[in-house]
Design a protein around this motif. Structure first.
Motif, mmCIF file in Angstrom:
data_model
loop_
_atom_site.group_PDB
_atom_site.id
_atom_site.type_symbol
_atom_site.label_atom_id
_atom_site.label_comp_id
_atom_site.label_asym_id
_atom_site.label_seq_id
_atom_site.Cartn_x
_atom_site.Cartn_y
_atom_site.Cartn_z
ATOM 1 N N LYS A 1 -3.392 -29.523 20.922
ATOM 2 C CA LYS A 1 -3.179 -28.803 19.678
ATOM 3 C C LYS A 1 -1.834 -28.099 19.765
ATOM 4 C CE LYS A 1 -5.604 -25.055 18.613
ATOM 5 N NZ LYS A 1 -6.692 -24.191 18.095
ATOM 6 N N SER A 2 -0.978 -28.368 18.796
ATOM 7 C CA SER A 2 0.310 -27.690 18.739
ATOM 8 C C SER A 2 0.157 -26.415 17.930
ATOM 9 C CB SER A 2 1.358 -28.599 18.101
ATOM 10 O OG SER A 2 1.644 -29.708 18.928
ATOM 11 N N VAL A 3 0.543 -25.301 18.530
ATOM 12 C CA VAL A 3 0.455 -23.998 17.882
ATOM 13 C C VAL A 3 1.855 -23.395 17.811
ATOM 14 C CG1 VAL A 3 -0.483 -21.656 17.978
ATOM 15 C CG2 VAL A 3 -1.894 -23.612 18.672
ATOM 16 N N ALA A 4 2.268 -23.008 16.615
ATOM 17 C CA ALA A 4 3.552 -22.342 16.427
ATOM 18 C C ALA A 4 3.307 -20.933 15.923
ATOM 19 C CB ALA A 4 4.427 -23.104 15.437
ATOM 20 N N CYS A 5 4.232 -20.028 16.281
ATOM 21 C CA CYS A 5 4.172 -18.661 15.774
ATOM 22 C C CYS A 5 5.455 -18.352 15.012
ATOM 23 C CB CYS A 5 3.985 -17.667 16.917
ATOM 24 S SG CYS A 5 2.345 -17.720 17.665
ATOM 25 N N THR A 6 5.321 -17.511 14.010
ATOM 26 C CA THR A 6 6.463 -17.122 13.192
ATOM 27 C C THR A 6 6.436 -15.627 12.942
ATOM 28 O OG1 THR A 6 5.175 -17.648 11.202
ATOM 29 C CG2 THR A 6 6.705 -19.332 11.992
ATOM 30 N N VAL A 7 7.639 -15.056 12.746
ATOM 31 C CA VAL A 7 7.749 -13.679 12.261
ATOM 32 C C VAL A 7 8.555 -13.704 10.970
ATOM 33 C CG1 VAL A 7 7.492 -12.480 14.444
ATOM 34 C CG2 VAL A 7 9.753 -13.292 13.761
ATOM 35 N N SER A 8 8.351 -12.673 10.164
ATOM 36 C CA SER A 8 8.966 -12.651 8.840
ATOM 37 C C SER A 8 9.363 -11.228 8.464
ATOM 38 C CB SER A 8 7.988 -13.206 7.801
ATOM 39 O OG SER A 8 8.435 -12.967 6.482
ATOM 40 N N SER A 9 10.265 -11.154 7.494
ATOM 41 C CA SER A 9 10.634 -9.854 6.937
ATOM 42 C C SER A 9 9.472 -9.231 6.168
ATOM 43 C CB SER A 9 11.841 -9.999 6.018
ATOM 44 O OG SER A 9 11.535 -10.860 4.928
ATOM 45 N N ASP A 10 8.385 -10.011 5.962
ATOM 46 C CA ASP A 10 7.219 -9.427 5.291
ATOM 47 C C ASP A 10 6.411 -8.522 6.222
ATOM 48 O OD1 ASP A 10 5.704 -11.099 6.929
ATOM 49 O OD2 ASP A 10 5.044 -12.431 5.332
ATOM 50 N N GLY A 11 6.836 -8.397 7.499
ATOM 51 C CA GLY A 11 6.183 -7.482 8.425
ATOM 52 C C GLY A 11 4.984 -8.050 9.135
ATOM 53 N N THR A 12 4.841 -9.361 9.193
ATOM 54 C CA THR A 12 3.711 -9.963 9.902
ATOM 55 C C THR A 12 4.192 -11.020 10.889
ATOM 56 O OG1 THR A 12 3.351 -11.730 8.275
ATOM 57 C CG2 THR A 12 2.173 -9.649 7.916
ATOM 58 N N VAL A 13 3.387 -11.223 11.933
ATOM 59 C CA VAL A 13 3.519 -12.355 12.830
ATOM 60 C C VAL A 13 2.281 -13.211 12.625
ATOM 61 C CG1 VAL A 13 2.567 -10.943 14.734
ATOM 62 C CG2 VAL A 13 3.684 -13.122 15.244
#
Length: 393
Positions: free
Chosen positions: A39-51
């Motif tokens: 299973k490929s899992v990616a993480c992201t962060v954003s200017s919306d204040g969430t990871v």
């Protein structure tokens, strides 16, 4: 994965963030696993204040953090530990469990962060965080306990890169009067009492790009300004230990001037021991560290925004809303890079281009900027054929 036929992969458009994605990284190990449970899992962060964490094969969100007080600007991952580390625009660092999104540790920098590196050192993983005030922090992982704080550039934001063997840190600033520095990580992890860390300043100025040769423990490639031209210089690093001290040995092994047509080079990555990939606007070029040009590609119509390089592939992302996939071929003297296929994003009516691309053994993922000011992920998950001699693609 040399073929880009639609039947070879499943494309998913994955939405969830309410603002632009500022960084993407894989949280799953990149080693091949063909037992049906990969299973490929990616993480992201954003200017919306969430990871957030995403299952790329299913095209679904696994978890999202609570809303943070400030916009998140960077993240790094420790796939073997299943950890994600984020930093916000005010310098707040946090550790998250990649499996379920639980927050496990935090550390507050005095200013915003100018760079962050995950390092898997033989004596234990650690985190490097550079501040806008020129300080470099070394923190334990997962606990974020402070191991050292050193001032590398007074009141100047520093960029940093950790070597493939995690024994060296290269750091630089845009100030013309301050040369880039190489630090020995041992002295950051176990700082000598009342003494500065073991470091050496390179005799160059105006560093613009740098990378490590991934197949060498300590081969550093730096792009910098010469008298009138851009120069690419390669160094071998070593440590000479005596009874009372460690001295850094820096040996220049290659140098060449970039052609006038490449003065706008904005991306540089290493491959193997002596290959360099350079990007200037819409063009990707392959050089040796001695300046021999091996290939040039102009497959994009608009600016290339990021470059993903591993042992088997090179992938570029562009504002023309496409990803270009290249593969390496072995040759008697130098590796040969072959242009293979495009992966297309969504409609230009709704999207303004790809801003980042990352990959693992079974998937490619791009950050697609939307015209409305948000971002989505577009994943391309390759079909896995199982049987005698398991393979992908």
């Amino acid at each position: 994965m040399e073929s880009g036929r639609p039947q070879d992969f499943v494309c998913k458009a994955i939405a969830g963030h309410k603002g632009p994605i500022t960084k993407l990284a894989y949280a799953s190990p990149k080693e091949p696993c063909f037992d049906g449970r990969e299973k490929s899992v990616a993480c992201t962060v954003s200017s919306d204040g969430t990871v957030r964490a995403w299952d790329l094969r299913e095209g679904t969100e696994i978890w999202s953090s609570p809303l943070q007080p400030a916009a998140l600007v960077n993240l790094v991952t420790y796939p073997q530990l299943q950890l994600v580390v984020t930093v916000d625009e005010e310098g707040q660092i946090k550790v998250w469990e990649a499996e379920n999104g639980s927050e496990s540790a935090s550390f507050r920098l005095p200013t915003e962060s100018s760079g962050m590196e995950a390092c898997d050192h033989p004596e234990g993983p650690f985190l490097l965080a550079a501040c806008a005030n020129g300080a470099l922090y070394t923190l334990t992982v997962p606990g974020l306990q402070l191991r050292s704080r050193v001032s590398v550039f007074l009141d100047r934001p520093a960029s940093l890169l950790c070597s493939p063997d995690c024994q060296w840190v290269f750091t630089w600033t845009e100030d013309a009067e301050l040369g880039p520095k190489v630090l020995h990580t041992r002295s950051l992890l176990c700082p000598p009492e009342d003494e500065p860390p073991v470091s050496s300043t390179l005799p160059i100025r105006l560093t613009s790009r740098a990378c490590w040769a991934p197949h060498e423990a300590a081969r550093l490639v730096v792009m910098h300004r010469g008298d009138n031209d851009l120069v690419v210089t390669t160094y071998e690093l070593g440590a000479k230990k005596s009874r009372d001290a460690v001295n850094i040995l820096v040996q220049q092994i290659a140098s060449f001037f970039l052609p006038d047509t490449m003065t706008s080079t904005h991306l540089m990555k290493g491959h193997g021991s002596q290959m360099l990939l350079l990007v200037s606007w819409t063009e990707l070029q392959l050089f040796t560290i001695h300046g021999l040009q091996l290939a040039a590609f102009q497959d994009h119509q608009e600016r290339i925004t990021s470059l993903c390089v591993d042992q088997s592939r090179v992938i570029t992302s562009s504002l023309d809303l496409s990803l270009r996939v290249y593969t390496w071929k072995k040759d008697n003297t130098f590796p040969v890079l072959k242009s293979c296929y495009h992966l297309l994003g969504g409609s230009h009516r709704w999207a303004s281009g790809f801003t980042q691309v990352e990959s693992d053994n079974v998937s490619i993922t791009g950050v697609e900027a939307r015209s409305a000011g948000t971002s989505i992920l577009r994943s391309y998950y390759f079909q896995v054929q199982r049987g005698r001699g398991d393979h992908v693609g």
